[in-house]
Design an enzyme around this catalytic site. Structure first.
Site, PDB file in Angstrom:
ATOM      1  N   GLU A 167       0.878  -1.172   0.000  1.00  0.00           N
ATOM      2  CA  GLU A 167       0.000   0.000   0.000  1.00  0.00           C
ATOM      3  C   GLU A 167       0.913   1.220   0.000  1.00  0.00           C
ATOM      4  OE1 GLU A 167      -3.232  -0.037  -0.282  1.00  0.00           O
ATOM      5  OE2 GLU A 167      -3.432  -2.215  -0.177  1.00  0.00           O
ATOM      6  N   CYS A 208      -1.827   9.184   2.453  1.00  0.00           N
ATOM      7  CA  CYS A 208      -1.542   8.754   1.079  1.00  0.00           C
ATOM      8  C   CYS A 208      -2.686   9.067   0.126  1.00  0.00           C
ATOM      9  CB  CYS A 208      -1.215   7.265   1.053  1.00  0.00           C
ATOM     10  SG  CYS A 208      -2.505   6.215   1.782  1.00  0.00           S
TER      11      CYS A 208
END
Length: 485
Positions: free
Chosen positions: A253, A287
């Site tokens: 991720e 993110c």
């Protein structure tokens, strides 16, 4: 729970122990610079012991009745609910989270634990027909083995638990290495929660160390079959290569450069509010944050005026203050990196619509206009309270601009026409995108993950269960086959 009591040690094989390294880690408050706790770091021998302990314990954990396994997660939820205030304080002190951000993160963790509590009851198999007479094929869902988890500093509690909880729920052992900036909320706090919840010793191990001490030993160790990493794309690329070389599955991720797209028929006031939340939540250290705001040219000037007014109203300061929206970035290194990005953007010709000062780890918001897609501020993951605003003339141009990046994690489209928004969203190369919403979304039953350089794999719900398990084929021949020789 007394805050930080016992949380400044490694947790290996169910025991709280000092690391074996001669080196120490000072865990610092990013706002005040004060030392919170100090760790004696784990070394490669500790890594080995943690993995071996998890490998041994996971076989016993897999034998525990599924309903008893579920009860561990239920007790973990209760423990968090009873200690929410202490956990919030830790997050504000260790990572500079505002009180709102801490509450959001704790809520995410509780949801993840509740979803993971269902995994033990979902280890389903299948019986499939065979092309051979008198034979059947059975497929059994089995735990993958031991999972190595490496978590980041921005949402350490949630992003550690995002892999730890489903991996344990699927019957695996886990070794967690939190980021050295957030060893408590990303690591030892999680060990404490599962210890109090009654997870058998050795199933979960937490080691606090750094790359200088252990190198690639955490990834290359022979025990883990999966390495789950959340962090930057550059580091993720290295970890993914190492994992595959040693025949381990990487779950990555990684970073993002999300586009927040405002079409000509959007509710502009609502879009301004959503864009501000999408960029400045946790100082932009998410993110999924909106790195680029793409605005239809007919709304561009009006958006800039309203966005400037909104951004300049955001209070920057002590994360413990109730009205603070933007607290400190993680450390002065991050602040100086952002300064370089801001300076480079100005050198390349971008114009600051808003440009605040940088004082230590407090980075005031900066908003750039007159941005070209090739500029650093449009191409890099900014990971701070800095954002670029770019105009476009057509939906096709908006799609082209959104896709002019190596990343593909999240995004948002604002329009009064849901169908138009969905049509556009389908063409943006990203793992997740939201119509008339923010770019920062995470729900425990919905697939989470990115495309391109934003990662490999999907977590949450049935997808997380699939990632942390493997399928075993056992065929049964009830008769006798005839052979050609």
């Amino acid at each position: 729970m007394t805050v930080y009591q016992h949380l400044n040690k490694n947790y290996i094989n169910g025991e709280w122990v000092e690391g074996s390294s001669a080196r120490f880690l000072k865990n610092l408050n990013p706002y005040s610079g004060e030392e919170i706790v100090r760790f004696q770091l784990a070394d490669t021998a500790d890594v080995d012991f943690a993995y071996r302990s998890s490998e041994k314990a996971r076989h016993e954990w897999a034998k525990v009745n599924a309903y008893k396994q579920r009860e561990v997660f239920e007790r973990a939820v209760v423990y968090i609910q009873e200690h929410t205030e202490e956990i919030s304080e830790m997050m504000m002190e260790e990572l500079g989270a505002t009180r709102l951000k801490a509450q959001i993160e704790i809520g995410l963790v509780i949801d993840m634990l509740k979803e993971s509590s269902t995994y033990p009851l979902r280890m389903e198999g299948k019986i499939l027909p065979s092309s051979v007479d008198g034979k059947e094929n059975r497929l059994y869902r089995k735990p993958a083995g031991v999972v190595g988890v490496i978590s980041p500093f921005n949402f350490p509690f949630a992003l550690s638990m995002k892999s730890v909880a489903p991996a344990i729920g699927a019957g695996n052992g886990v070794v967690l290495k939190p980021h050295e900036e957030t060893p408590v909320t990303g690591g030892t706090l999680i060990a404490k929660i599962f210890e109090e919840a009654g997870l058998p010793k050795g199933v979960l191990n937490v080691i606090v160390t750094d790359i200088e001490e252990i190198g690639d030993a955490f990834v290359e160790h022979p025990v883990p079959s999966i390495i789950s990493f959340t962090g930057s794309t550059a580091v993720g690329r290295h970890i993914g290569q190492k994992a595959v070389r040693h025949f381990k599955k990487p779950l990555l991720e990684l970073g993002g450069n999300s586009a927040f797209i405002i079409l000509d028929d959007a509710d502009l006031d609502y879009a301004v509010e959503a864009a501000a939340f999408s960029r400045f939540t946790h100082q932009g250290q998410v993110c999924m944050c909106a790195n680029r705001i793409l605005v239809h040219r007919s709304l561009y000037q009006e958006f800039n005026r309203k966005f400037k007014e909104k951004v300049t109203s955001l209070k920057v300061g002590d994360p413990k203050a109730a009205d603070t929206v933007i607290g400190p970035v993680m450390n002065e290194r991050q602040a100086q990196r952002l300064k370089k990005v801001i300076d480079q953007a100005i050198e390349e010709g971008a114009t600051p619509l808003v440009q605040g000062p940088i004082h230590g780890t407090l980075v005031h918001p900066t908003v750039f206009v007159d941005v070209l897609p090739s500029m650093c501020v449009a191409q890099e993951e900014l990971f701070g309270p800095v954002v670029a605003v770019l105009p476009f003339d057509t939906d096709e141009e908006a799609i082209e601009l959104a896709n002019q990046t190596d990343y593909g994690l999240s995004g948002a489209v604002h329009t009064k026409s849901v169908d138009r928004g969905i049509q556009l969203a389908q063409q943006v190369e990203t793992g997740m995108i939201h119509v008339n919403d923010i770019t920062i979304n995470d729900e425990p039953i919905v697939a989470f993950g990115g495309e391109k350089s934003s990662g490999i794999g999907r977590l949450n719900g049935e997808w997380g269960l699939a990632e942390f398990t493997t399928m075993k084929w056992i065929s049964v021949n009830y008769s006798q086959r005839s052979f050609p020789y």
